[in-house]
Design an enzyme around this catalytic site. Structure first.
Site, PDB file in Angstrom:
ATOM      1  NE  ARG A   1      -0.864   4.534   7.551  1.00 28.55           N
ATOM      2  CZ  ARG A   1      -2.005   4.239   7.817  1.00 28.55           C
ATOM      3  NH1 ARG A   1      -3.207   4.594   6.984  1.00 28.55           N
ATOM      4  NH2 ARG A   1      -2.305   3.684   8.677  1.00 28.55           N
TER       5      ARG A   1
ATOM      6  NE  ARG B   1      -2.232   1.275   4.004  1.00 29.22           N
ATOM      7  CZ  ARG B   1      -2.813   1.330   4.944  1.00 29.22           C
ATOM      8  NH1 ARG B   1      -4.443   1.258   4.860  1.00 29.22           N
ATOM      9  NH2 ARG B   1      -2.310   1.311   6.183  1.00 29.22           N
TER      10      ARG B   1
HETATM   11  P1  ADP Z   1      -4.951   0.825  10.829  1.00 27.43           P
HETATM   12  O1  ADP Z   1      -6.478   0.457  11.187  1.00 27.43           O
HETATM   13  O2  ADP Z   1      -4.927   0.279   9.403  1.00 27.43           O
HETATM   14  O3  ADP Z   1      -4.023   0.390  11.857  1.00 27.43           O
HETATM   15  P2  ADP Z   1      -5.393   3.736  11.096  1.00 27.43           P
HETATM   16  O4  ADP Z   1      -5.018   4.601   9.968  1.00 27.43           O
HETATM   17  O5  ADP Z   1      -7.022   3.668  11.472  1.00 27.43           O
HETATM   18  O6  ADP Z   1      -4.798   2.312  10.733  1.00 27.43           O
HETATM   19  O7  ADP Z   1      -4.900   3.945  12.520  1.00 27.43           O
HETATM   20  C1  ADP Z   1      -3.244   4.247  12.514  1.00 27.43           C
HETATM   21  C2  ADP Z   1      -2.741   4.352  14.020  1.00 27.43           C
HETATM   22  O8  ADP Z   1      -3.416   5.182  14.788  1.00 27.43           O
HETATM   23  C3  ADP Z   1      -2.933   3.065  14.540  1.00 27.43           C
HETATM   24  O9  ADP Z   1      -2.026   2.102  14.526  1.00 27.43           O
HETATM   25  C4  ADP Z   1      -2.853   3.463  16.174  1.00 27.43           C
HETATM   26  O10 ADP Z   1      -1.467   3.818  16.671  1.00 27.43           O
HETATM   27  C5  ADP Z   1      -3.683   4.536  15.956  1.00 27.43           C
HETATM   28  N1  ADP Z   1      -4.929   4.917  16.485  1.00 27.43           N
HETATM   29  C6  ADP Z   1      -6.125   5.046  15.904  1.00 27.43           C
HETATM   30  N2  ADP Z   1      -7.207   4.689  16.268  1.00 27.43           N
HETATM   31  C7  ADP Z   1      -7.016   4.014  17.503  1.00 27.43           C
HETATM   32  C8  ADP Z   1      -7.671   3.858  18.741  1.00 27.43           C
HETATM   33  N3  ADP Z   1      -9.021   3.629  18.686  1.00 27.43           N
HETATM   34  N4  ADP Z   1      -7.099   3.402  19.955  1.00 27.43           N
HETATM   35  C9  ADP Z   1      -5.665   3.511  19.807  1.00 27.43           C
HETATM   36  N5  ADP Z   1      -4.855   3.849  18.752  1.00 27.43           N
HETATM   37  C10 ADP Z   1      -5.305   4.226  17.915  1.00 27.43           C
END
Ligand code: ADP
Ligand code: ZN
Length: 221
Positions: free
Chosen positions: A156, A127
């Site tokens: 990323r 990706r």
């Molecule tokens: P993915 O779902 O593909 O891991 P996201 O873009 O949704 O990627 O999230 C990126 C990062 O943001 C996560 O790996 C985490 O570090 C943080 N993050 C996002 N949402 C949460 C959450 N609800 N609780 C804790 N960390 C979060």
């Protein structure tokens, strides 16, 4: 309609969440996007979250609860919201129930994205995302040009192999138990005749349009 999307990293929650939001005309909240924006603007919250995110670890629950509260209280979210990646630990699920309760609202659906891990690692490691508009691409090299805005595609930091492994572990250890938590509440609700969020699972493997069709069917559209 208030919907929680649950599933491992790379399961397609962002893409499908966007379509759900359009179909039901409600906003989508993705904590990952909010946090990345905070990192870009170097806010205190962003600076605190960055090191967790880069490693692939979850950021502290207190940070997420703050984002949740603020976003749900907005007038734009009054008719419902799609919560993408917003609930990743049991304390966050409890916090969301409390915040919605305070607003006199309830969660309607928990949508589970069903995909096997091998497929996910393959998706994430190929990706790239647009530096400018954040559109995701699969199988395009870093340095290519974004179709939508002409920006440059980059990998990323948390899509590097080590961080992918950490994110998968965080999912198995901290997020997968959330599914059981919602299932238990649904069972209890049914026994007591109280309303609880419906838990539905969709097969998230296949073309984006095919998955969308399954998702919308699961949501009753
Ligand atoms: P993915 O779902 O593909 O891991 P996201 O873009 O949704 O990627 O999230 C990126 C990062 O943001 C996560 O790996 C985490 O570090 C943080 N993050 C996002 N949402 C949460 C959450 N609800 N609780 C804790 N960390 C979060
Ligand atoms: Zn772009």
């Amino acid at each position: 309609m208030n919907i929680v999307l649950l599933g491992p990293p790379g399961a397609g929650k962002g893409t499908q969440g966007e379509r759900i939001a359009q179909t039901f005309n409600i906003p989508k909240l993705a904590t990952g996007d909010v946090l990345r924006e905070a990192v870009r603007q170097a806010t205190p919250q962003g600076l605190a979250a960055k090191r967790f995110m880069d490693r692939g670890d979850l950021v502290p629950d207190s940070v997420i609860l703050g984002i949740m509260k603020e976003a749900l209280a907005r007038p734009a979210a009054a008719n419902g919201v799609v919560l993408d990646g917003v609930v990743r630990t049991v304390p966050q699920a409890e916090g969301l129930a409390r915040v919605l309760g305070e607003l006199g609202r309830t969660l309607d659906v928990v949508l589970l994205f069903d995909v096997d891990e091998e497929e996910l690692v393959r998706r994430l490691s190929t990706r790239t995302v647009c530096e400018k508009c954040q559109s995701p691409y699969t199988g395009r090299e870093p340095g290519s040009t974004c179709d939508k805005c002409g920006g440059t595609l980059v990998r990323r930091k948390d899509d590097e192999p080590d961080a992918i492994r950490t994110r998968m572990r965080a999912y198995r250890e901290q997020t997968a138990p959330v599914i059981e938590w919602y299932r238990a509440r649904a069972r209890e609700g049914a026994l007591r005749g109280q309303s609880a969020a419906r838990v539905v699972s969709v097969d998230a493997i296949g073309a984006v349009d095919d998955v969308s069709a399954r998702v919308l069917t699961a949501l009753g559209k």
